[in-house]
Design a protein around this motif. Structure first.
Motif, PDB file in Angstrom:
ATOM      1  N   GLU A 177      -5.036  -5.446 -15.013  1.00  0.00           N
ATOM      2  CA  GLU A 177      -5.149  -6.031 -13.945  1.00  0.00           C
ATOM      3  C   GLU A 177      -6.755  -7.060 -14.348  1.00  0.00           C
ATOM      4  OE1 GLU A 177      -3.752  -2.990 -10.517  1.00  0.00           O
ATOM      5  OE2 GLU A 177      -5.943  -2.800 -11.147  1.00  0.00           O
ATOM      6  N   LEU A 222      -7.907   5.318 -10.553  1.00  0.00           N
ATOM      7  CA  LEU A 222      -7.422   4.698  -9.706  1.00  0.00           C
ATOM      8  C   LEU A 222      -7.827   4.360  -8.300  1.00  0.00           C
ATOM      9  CD1 LEU A 222      -3.798   5.680 -10.476  1.00  0.00           C
ATOM     10  CD2 LEU A 222      -4.702   3.640 -11.254  1.00  0.00           C
ATOM     11  N   THR A 223      -8.797   5.319  -7.999  1.00  0.00           N
ATOM     12  CA  THR A 223      -9.526   5.299  -6.578  1.00  0.00           C
ATOM     13  C   THR A 223     -10.945   4.959  -6.768  1.00  0.00           C
ATOM     14  OG1 THR A 223      -7.813   7.214  -5.652  1.00  0.00           O
ATOM     15  CG2 THR A 223      -9.734   6.603  -4.356  1.00  0.00           C
ATOM     16  N   ASN A 278       2.581   6.618 -10.078  1.00  0.00           N
ATOM     17  CA  ASN A 278       1.856   5.741  -9.206  1.00  0.00           C
ATOM     18  C   ASN A 278       1.195   4.542  -9.864  1.00  0.00           C
ATOM     19  OD1 ASN A 278       2.471   7.659  -6.885  1.00  0.00           O
ATOM     20  ND2 ASN A 278       0.489   8.795  -7.330  1.00  0.00           N
ATOM     21  N   ALA A 279       0.897   4.655 -11.000  1.00  0.00           N
ATOM     22  CA  ALA A 279       0.252   3.752 -11.689  1.00  0.00           C
ATOM     23  C   ALA A 279       1.367   2.667 -12.172  1.00  0.00           C
ATOM     24  CB  ALA A 279      -0.257   4.257 -13.230  1.00  0.00           C
ATOM     25  N   ARG A 334       2.227   0.620  -9.270  1.00  0.00           N
ATOM     26  CA  ARG A 334       1.194  -0.384  -8.934  1.00  0.00           C
ATOM     27  C   ARG A 334       1.258  -1.510  -9.787  1.00  0.00           C
ATOM     28  NH1 ARG A 334      -5.210   1.219  -8.391  1.00  0.00           N
ATOM     29  NH2 ARG A 334      -6.096  -0.744  -9.237  1.00  0.00           N
ATOM     30  N   GLY A 392       4.111  -3.914  -8.670  1.00  0.00           N
ATOM     31  CA  GLY A 392       3.653  -4.717  -7.772  1.00  0.00           C
ATOM     32  C   GLY A 392       2.814  -5.796  -8.303  1.00  0.00           C
ATOM     33  N   ASP A 393       1.817  -5.448  -9.034  1.00  0.00           N
ATOM     34  CA  ASP A 393       0.996  -6.657  -9.917  1.00  0.00           C
ATOM     35  C   ASP A 393       1.632  -7.972 -10.447  1.00  0.00           C
ATOM     36  OD1 ASP A 393      -1.450  -5.305  -9.068  1.00  0.00           O
ATOM     37  OD2 ASP A 393      -1.333  -4.151 -10.936  1.00  0.00           O
TER      38      ASP A 393
END
Length: 384
Positions: free
Chosen positions: A163, A194-195, A267-268, A271, A274-275
């Motif tokens: 990212e 991640l948060t 989860n990673a 994500r 989606g990216d």
């Protein structure tokens, strides 16, 4: 019989002074031995704790660290000697990566030290071997395979690195190479990244180390060895079943953090999927096996050690667990284990002292990835 004579204050002071002098002498001797041991390890076998190797890295607020743009070093051990150069984009490349040409296709390969592959020259890495295979087809496209591996990264850092750095390079395909040997451990440890704003949750291997001390330990071969022994003892006293990290993902009954790490990995990956979809790229997951899954001798030795400690090592459990965890995601997956086992018997695929790929191992992996990319392209309707 007369009572023993009570020591005078002078005697007590003398004893304390003698004890202090002996303690100081003992500590000096231990420190000197550690320094000699450290120097010997670095001189004889090379070390990632060497200042020359550590200068390849820089701090990063979101990821923790990444490769330093423009850094260079020569890394030497008893098994290999390699020149390493980091380009302006912060990846291991010979030259800069400019604007994307009209008929250029780019493949970004994310991963850890197995992808970075400091054990071999750049042109011998599976990233560049894959690039050579793709360009040899002369299908009208220029292919560029970008080695985006970073030493010590896990799934969380790899997603954040994409990212923050790699997305701007406009890849057509992104391959996330998951090392099944320890990526569940890495993901559990780095989940907080991640948060934004959250804090890390120390595990048994890190609870007693402050951040500055942890950085010192990572730079010392001797202290790294001591730390592994401390982790081993801590796990045994805490009631966790062997094996110790990083083999817990292969345990018949792994520690709870492994399930947590697999969840974080899922989860990673979601994500990252989606990216990549948002930018028009296609994501593929590659499972990189551990040496024990390919090398019968290595597996036999580790199984015996774990069994002797009262645990059970399941040879392919890590691959099965990662595959099952990611099965529900709409992302193609490719397991390198059958490809690498099919290459045996023959030359070693892994170095014996580092557990990283040999030049022959890189060749075998490149062959497998070329087939995987063909399948990805066909499934997405991209002409090849």
């Amino acid at each position: 019989m007369p009572d023993a004579e009570e020591p005078t204050p002078v005697d007590l002071r003398a004893r304390r002074r003698l004890l202090a002098e002996r303690t100081i002498l003992f500590l000096v001797i231990v420190a000197a031995q550690l320094l000699v041991f450290e120097a010997g390890l670095r001189l004889w076998g090379g070390s990632e704790a060497e200042p020359g190797f550590q200068k390849l890295f820089m701090s990063d607020a979101a990821i923790g660290y990444r490769l330093r743009p423009g850094a260079r070093t020569r890394f030497t051990t008893t098994e290999f000697e390699t020149d390493i150069a980091i380009n302006g984009s912060g990846v291991r490349e010979d030259g800069e990566i400019g604007p994307k040409a009209p008929r250029e296709r780019r493949v970004v390969v994310l991963g850890d030290s197995i992808v970075l592959a400091v054990q071999v020259p750049l042109r011998q890495t599976f990233c560049k071997r894959l690039e050579d295979r793709l360009n040899a087809r002369a299908d009208g496209y220029l292919y560029r395979v970008i080695d985006a591996g970073v030493q010590g990264y896990g799934p969380v850092e790899e997603v954040l690195f994409y990212e923050r750095v790699m997305a701007r390079l406009q890849p057509d395909f992104v391959l996330l190479v998951l090392y099944v040997g320890n990526d569940a451990e890495e993901a559990a440890r780095s989940a907080f990244r991640l948060t934004p704003g959250s804090a890390p949750i120390p595990d048994a291997a890190q609870a007693s180390l402050s951040s500055p001390l942890r950085r010192i330990v990572r730079r010392s071969m001797v202290l790294q060895t001591v730390r592994l022994r401390v982790v081993s003892v801590t796990n045994r006293f805490s009631g966790l079943a062997p094996p110790e990290p990083p083999l817990q993902t292969f345990a018949a009954s792994p520690a709870p953090r492994i399930a947590r790490g697999l969840e974080v990995t899922r989860n990673a990956v979601a994500r990252l999927n989606g990216d990549t979809r948002q930018s028009g790229a296609r994501l593929g997951i590659v499972f990189m096996p551990a040496r024990l899954q390919v090398d019968d001798g290595d597996y036999g030795r580790l199984r015996e050690i774990v069994s002797g400690a009262g645990g059970e090592l399941v040879r392919d459990a890590a691959t099965v667990r990662f595959n099952e965890s990611l099965a529900s995601l709409d992302v193609p997956r490719f397991d390198l284990l059958p490809v690498m086992r099919a290459a045996l018997p023959g030359q070693d695929l892994f170095f014996q002292q580092t557990a990283h790929l040999t030049p022959h191992g890189h060749e075998i992996v490149a062959d497998g990835l070329a087939r995987f990319l063909d399948a990805m392209a066909a499934a997405s309707g991209v002409a090849r």
